[in-house]
Design a protein around this motif. Structure first.
Motif, PDB file in Angstrom:
ATOM      1  N   THR A   1       0.835  -1.186   0.000  1.00  0.00           N
ATOM      2  CA  THR A   1       0.000   0.000   0.000  1.00  0.00           C
ATOM      3  C   THR A   1       0.872   1.238   0.000  1.00  0.00           C
ATOM      4  OG1 THR A   1      -1.635  -1.204   1.292  1.00  0.00           O
ATOM      5  CG2 THR A   1      -1.840   1.191   1.228  1.00  0.00           C
ATOM      6  N   LYS A   2       0.637   2.129  -0.934  1.00  0.00           N
ATOM      7  CA  LYS A   2       1.450   3.323  -1.037  1.00  0.00           C
ATOM      8  C   LYS A   2       0.951   4.389  -0.059  1.00  0.00           C
ATOM      9  CE  LYS A   2       2.471   2.570  -5.901  1.00  0.00           C
ATOM     10  NZ  LYS A   2       3.132   1.353  -5.602  1.00  0.00           N
ATOM     11  N   ALA A   3       1.888   5.092   0.522  1.00  0.00           N
ATOM     12  CA  ALA A   3       1.568   6.191   1.428  1.00  0.00           C
ATOM     13  C   ALA A   3       2.512   7.331   1.123  1.00  0.00           C
ATOM     14  CB  ALA A   3       1.736   5.736   2.887  1.00  0.00           C
ATOM     15  N   PRO A   4       2.145   8.551   1.511  1.00  0.00           N
ATOM     16  CA  PRO A   4       3.063   9.666   1.288  1.00  0.00           C
ATOM     17  C   PRO A   4       4.386   9.421   2.008  1.00  0.00           C
ATOM     18  CG  PRO A   4       0.894  10.449   1.910  1.00  0.00           C
ATOM     19  CD  PRO A   4       0.889   8.970   2.141  1.00  0.00           C
TER      20      PRO A   4
ATOM     21  N   GLY B   1       7.342  16.208  -1.050  1.00  0.00           N
ATOM     22  CA  GLY B   1       8.482  15.620  -1.733  1.00  0.00           C
ATOM     23  C   GLY B   1       8.084  14.579  -2.745  1.00  0.00           C
ATOM     24  N   GLY B   2       9.106  14.030  -3.389  1.00  0.00           N
ATOM     25  CA  GLY B   2       8.876  12.999  -4.378  1.00  0.00           C
ATOM     26  C   GLY B   2       8.611  11.648  -3.740  1.00  0.00           C
ATOM     27  N   ARG B   3       8.298  10.706  -4.587  1.00  0.00           N
ATOM     28  CA  ARG B   3       7.994   9.348  -4.153  1.00  0.00           C
ATOM     29  C   ARG B   3       9.295   8.582  -3.921  1.00  0.00           C
ATOM     30  NH1 ARG B   3       6.006   5.094  -8.350  1.00  0.00           N
ATOM     31  NH2 ARG B   3       5.322   3.342  -7.075  1.00  0.00           N
ATOM     32  N   ILE B   4       9.362   7.839  -2.818  1.00  0.00           N
ATOM     33  CA  ILE B   4      10.551   7.049  -2.496  1.00  0.00           C
ATOM     34  C   ILE B   4      10.230   5.573  -2.661  1.00  0.00           C
ATOM     35  CG2 ILE B   4      12.268   6.468  -0.750  1.00  0.00           C
ATOM     36  CD1 ILE B   4      11.796   9.181   0.523  1.00  0.00           C
ATOM     37  N   LEU B   5      10.960   4.916  -3.550  1.00  0.00           N
ATOM     38  CA  LEU B   5      10.813   3.479  -3.766  1.00  0.00           C
ATOM     39  C   LEU B   5      11.994   2.770  -3.118  1.00  0.00           C
ATOM     40  CD1 LEU B   5       9.778   3.348  -7.545  1.00  0.00           C
ATOM     41  CD2 LEU B   5       8.307   3.438  -5.536  1.00  0.00           C
TER      42      LEU B   5
ATOM     43  N   GLN C   1       5.866  -7.101  -0.814  1.00  0.00           N
ATOM     44  CA  GLN C   1       6.474  -6.320   0.254  1.00  0.00           C
ATOM     45  C   GLN C   1       7.198  -5.070  -0.228  1.00  0.00           C
ATOM     46  OE1 GLN C   1       8.311  -8.981   3.392  1.00  0.00           O
ATOM     47  NE2 GLN C   1       8.067 -10.440   1.724  1.00  0.00           N
ATOM     48  N   PHE C   2       7.597  -5.061  -1.497  1.00  0.00           N
ATOM     49  CA  PHE C   2       8.347  -3.931  -2.038  1.00  0.00           C
ATOM     50  C   PHE C   2       7.756  -3.487  -3.367  1.00  0.00           C
ATOM     51  CE2 PHE C   2      11.456  -6.487   0.405  1.00  0.00           C
ATOM     52  CZ  PHE C   2      11.685  -5.577   1.419  1.00  0.00           C
ATOM     53  N   GLU C   3       7.976  -2.213  -3.678  1.00  0.00           N
ATOM     54  CA  GLU C   3       7.429  -1.632  -4.903  1.00  0.00           C
ATOM     55  C   GLU C   3       8.412  -1.647  -6.065  1.00  0.00           C
ATOM     56  OE1 GLU C   3       4.597   1.881  -3.381  1.00  0.00           O
ATOM     57  OE2 GLU C   3       6.656   2.019  -2.628  1.00  0.00           O
ATOM     58  N   MET C   4       9.660  -2.015  -5.781  1.00  0.00           N
ATOM     59  CA  MET C   4      10.667  -2.023  -6.842  1.00  0.00           C
ATOM     60  C   MET C   4      11.750  -3.036  -6.524  1.00  0.00           C
ATOM     61  SD  MET C   4      13.772  -0.576  -5.756  1.00  0.00           S
ATOM     62  CE  MET C   4      14.430   0.187  -7.227  1.00  0.00           C
ATOM     63  N   VAL C   5      12.470  -3.417  -7.587  1.00  0.00           N
ATOM     64  CA  VAL C   5      13.638  -4.275  -7.439  1.00  0.00           C
ATOM     65  C   VAL C   5      14.656  -3.872  -8.488  1.00  0.00           C
ATOM     66  CG1 VAL C   5      12.976  -6.148  -9.033  1.00  0.00           C
ATOM     67  CG2 VAL C   5      14.376  -6.665  -7.005  1.00  0.00           C
ATOM     68  N   GLU C   6      15.903  -4.086  -8.176  1.00  0.00           N
ATOM     69  CA  GLU C   6      16.968  -3.859  -9.147  1.00  0.00           C
ATOM     70  C   GLU C   6      17.377  -5.223  -9.694  1.00  0.00           C
ATOM     71  OE1 GLU C   6      20.344  -0.926  -8.252  1.00  0.00           O
ATOM     72  OE2 GLU C   6      21.329  -2.896  -8.163  1.00  0.00           O
ATOM     73  N   VAL C   7      17.278  -5.387 -11.001  1.00  0.00           N
ATOM     74  CA  VAL C   7      17.584  -6.673 -11.632  1.00  0.00           C
ATOM     75  C   VAL C   7      19.090  -6.789 -11.825  1.00  0.00           C
ATOM     76  CG1 VAL C   7      17.116  -8.208 -13.567  1.00  0.00           C
ATOM     77  CG2 VAL C   7      15.371  -6.559 -12.830  1.00  0.00           C
ATOM     78  N   ASN C   8      19.684  -7.826 -11.244  1.00  0.00           N
ATOM     79  CA  ASN C   8      21.130  -8.028 -11.310  1.00  0.00           C
ATOM     80  C   ASN C   8      21.544  -8.990 -12.423  1.00  0.00           C
ATOM     81  OD1 ASN C   8      23.874  -7.767 -10.099  1.00  0.00           O
ATOM     82  ND2 ASN C   8      23.592  -9.952  -9.734  1.00  0.00           N
ATOM     83  N   SER C   9      20.693  -9.947 -12.759  1.00  0.00           N
ATOM     84  CA  SER C   9      21.062 -10.993 -13.724  1.00  0.00           C
ATOM     85  C   SER C   9      21.371 -10.424 -15.103  1.00  0.00           C
ATOM     86  CB  SER C   9      19.942 -12.027 -13.834  1.00  0.00           C
ATOM     87  OG  SER C   9      18.738 -11.418 -14.282  1.00  0.00           O
ATOM     88  N   THR C  10      20.804  -9.258 -15.414  1.00  0.00           N
ATOM     89  CA  THR C  10      21.009  -8.652 -16.733  1.00  0.00           C
ATOM     90  C   THR C  10      22.425  -8.106 -16.904  1.00  0.00           C
ATOM     91  OG1 THR C  10      20.025  -6.644 -15.811  1.00  0.00           O
ATOM     92  CG2 THR C  10      18.596  -8.084 -17.113  1.00  0.00           C
ATOM     93  N   PHE C  11      23.181  -8.033 -15.825  1.00  0.00           N
ATOM     94  CA  PHE C  11      24.587  -7.638 -15.919  1.00  0.00           C
ATOM     95  C   PHE C  11      25.392  -8.721 -16.636  1.00  0.00           C
ATOM     96  CE2 PHE C  11      28.918  -7.464 -14.067  1.00  0.00           C
ATOM     97  CZ  PHE C  11      29.253  -6.139 -14.337  1.00  0.00           C
TER      98      PHE C  11
ATOM     99  N   LYS D   1      13.990  17.147  -3.941  1.00  0.00           N
ATOM    100  CA  LYS D   1      14.532  17.719  -5.173  1.00  0.00           C
ATOM    101  C   LYS D   1      14.219  16.876  -6.413  1.00  0.00           C
ATOM    102  CE  LYS D   1      18.484  19.586  -2.614  1.00  0.00           C
ATOM    103  NZ  LYS D   1      19.974  19.564  -2.490  1.00  0.00           N
ATOM    104  N   ALA D   2      13.738  15.670  -6.223  1.00  0.00           N
ATOM    105  CA  ALA D   2      13.484  14.768  -7.347  1.00  0.00           C
ATOM    106  C   ALA D   2      12.067  14.223  -7.276  1.00  0.00           C
ATOM    107  CB  ALA D   2      14.483  13.615  -7.354  1.00  0.00           C
ATOM    108  N   ARG D   3      11.518  13.954  -8.436  1.00  0.00           N
ATOM    109  CA  ARG D   3      10.155  13.421  -8.502  1.00  0.00           C
ATOM    110  C   ARG D   3      10.072  12.024  -7.896  1.00  0.00           C
ATOM    111  NH1 ARG D   3       7.995   9.989 -11.921  1.00  0.00           N
ATOM    112  NH2 ARG D   3       9.820  10.079 -13.282  1.00  0.00           N
ATOM    113  N   GLU D   4      11.151  11.251  -8.035  1.00  0.00           N
ATOM    114  CA  GLU D   4      11.176   9.888  -7.528  1.00  0.00           C
ATOM    115  C   GLU D   4      12.589   9.560  -7.057  1.00  0.00           C
ATOM    116  OE1 GLU D   4       8.354   6.936  -9.376  1.00  0.00           O
ATOM    117  OE2 GLU D   4      10.263   6.075 -10.042  1.00  0.00           O
ATOM    118  N   VAL D   5      12.688   8.833  -5.951  1.00  0.00           N
ATOM    119  CA  VAL D   5      13.973   8.400  -5.417  1.00  0.00           C
ATOM    120  C   VAL D   5      13.956   6.882  -5.309  1.00  0.00           C
ATOM    121  CG1 VAL D   5      15.602   8.525  -3.490  1.00  0.00           C
ATOM    122  CG2 VAL D   5      14.202  10.524  -4.084  1.00  0.00           C
ATOM    123  N   HIS D   6      14.988   6.237  -5.858  1.00  0.00           N
ATOM    124  CA  HIS D   6      15.121   4.788  -5.761  1.00  0.00           C
ATOM    125  C   HIS D   6      16.224   4.475  -4.756  1.00  0.00           C
ATOM    126  CE1 HIS D   6      13.266   3.994  -9.999  1.00  0.00           C
ATOM    127  NE2 HIS D   6      12.600   4.894  -9.305  1.00  0.00           N
TER     128      HIS D   6
END
Length: 318
Positions: free
Chosen positions: A7-10, A15-19, A51-61, A277-282
């Motif tokens: 569930t997303k919350a401010p 400020g921007g959205r933090i993922l 549980q999370f809204e984002m992931v960083e894909v490592n296998s593509t390296f 300062k940013a619209r979105e922070v990862h």
């Protein structure tokens, strides 16, 4: 379609959205210590996405991903889930064996005396084109976040110029690209301003880090908080154990660090500062020994005031 359990919350008023997420979802430590026992490999991403809204894909390296695999990633995650995707190691100026290129490109690559691919403009363009084609489905579905260009520590201002990245940055124009420099000399003294100016001109995101307090050339400074693209800011968390970072022989050993609550409070404040300062922070946890990363990521989400539901022990498809 089953509704996402995230569930997303401010995250910060005005400020921007933090993922918040982790660098990969399938590290051995995650499988052994974090996922429910007996969970099948194909169920893990769906469980992670509860549980999370984002992931960083490592296998593509290590390999250009298969189109069908990318489609499965999309099918397994909710509509608003975000994938940051690490660019292929050849594009990141790492030593690359020909077998790690797509088969049709292996025959076209020039090989040096050590059996490694020579990074020519032609092969760079071909790999970039193949890579972008492979992840097009993520972009079509609105699930593609940033492309992470994680440069080799050997890419230093003493031997290289940032303008060497011009062709790749031009090829990825229209995408959000985040550049993680791994040589400290790009981010200290007068060079820092030149680095920031270059990335700003290209609308590329400078990757800020949390790392050990050490002045070794492979350790980027943690006191740099730069915004070079107001659409996306990036913060990668590598842990704070200098001995492990500099002597670890494996990824798990190098980033073997468990953030405490006080440190996570610092990171939350830092993320909120970037979000002003940013619209979105990862914010990506790369302290991937045992299950330190996902547990720290969940604790950071709570510190940021994000509403996090405890997932069930059985996965659901979205």
């Amino acid at each position: 379609m089953v509704e996402s359990r995230v569930t997303k919350a401010p995250h910060d008023t005005g400020g921007g959205r933090i993922l918040v997420g982790t660098a990969s979802w399938s590290d051995p430590g995650f499988v052994e210590h974090w996922y429910p026992k007996g969970m099948r490999a194909q169920e893990r991403l769906g469980w992670y996405a509860q549980q999370f809204e984002m992931v960083e894909v490592n296998s593509t390296f290590y390999a250009v991903p298969d189109l069908r695999m990318v489609e499965r990633w999309c099918a397994t995650t909710p509509d608003l889930f975000t994938f940051d995707v690490k660019l292929h190691q050849l594009l990141s100026r790492h030593s690359t064996a020909a077998k790690l290129l797509p088969p049709e490109l292996q025959r076209r690559a020039e090989i040096d005396m050590k059996g490694k691919v020579k990074l020519t403009p032609e092969i760079e363009e071909a790999v970039a084109r193949a890579f972008l084609h492979s992840i097009a489905f993520l972009q079509t579905k609105g699930k593609l976040g940033a492309l992470l260009l994680q440069l080799s520590p050997s890419f230093s201002p003493k031997k290289h110029r940032l303008e060497e990245l011009d062709q790749l940055l031009d090829a990825t124009r229209g995408y959000q690209i985040a550049v993680e420099l791994r040589n400290r000399n790009w981010a200290i003294g007068d060079q820092l301003r030149s680095t920031i100016d270059f990335l700003t001109r290209h609308k590329a995101t400078f990757v800020n880090v949390d790392a050990p307090r050490a002045e070794h050339f492979t350790v980027m400074p943690s006191d740099v908080n730069e915004i070079t693209n107001h659409d996306v800011a990036y913060l990668r968390l590598h842990g704070r154990d200098a001995h492990a970072y500099l002597t670890g022989k494996t990824v798990a050993a190098r980033f073997n660090y468990d953030y405490n609550d006080s440190e996570l409070a610092e990171i939350a404040e830092r993320g909120e500062g970037l979000a002003r300062k940013a619209r979105e922070v990862h914010v990506v946890f790369n302290n991937n020994a045992l299950d330190y990363a996902p547990r720290a990521a969940a604790r950071l989400r709570k510190a940021l005031g994000q509403i996090v539901a405890t997932p069930p022990q059985t996965p659901e498809l979205f």
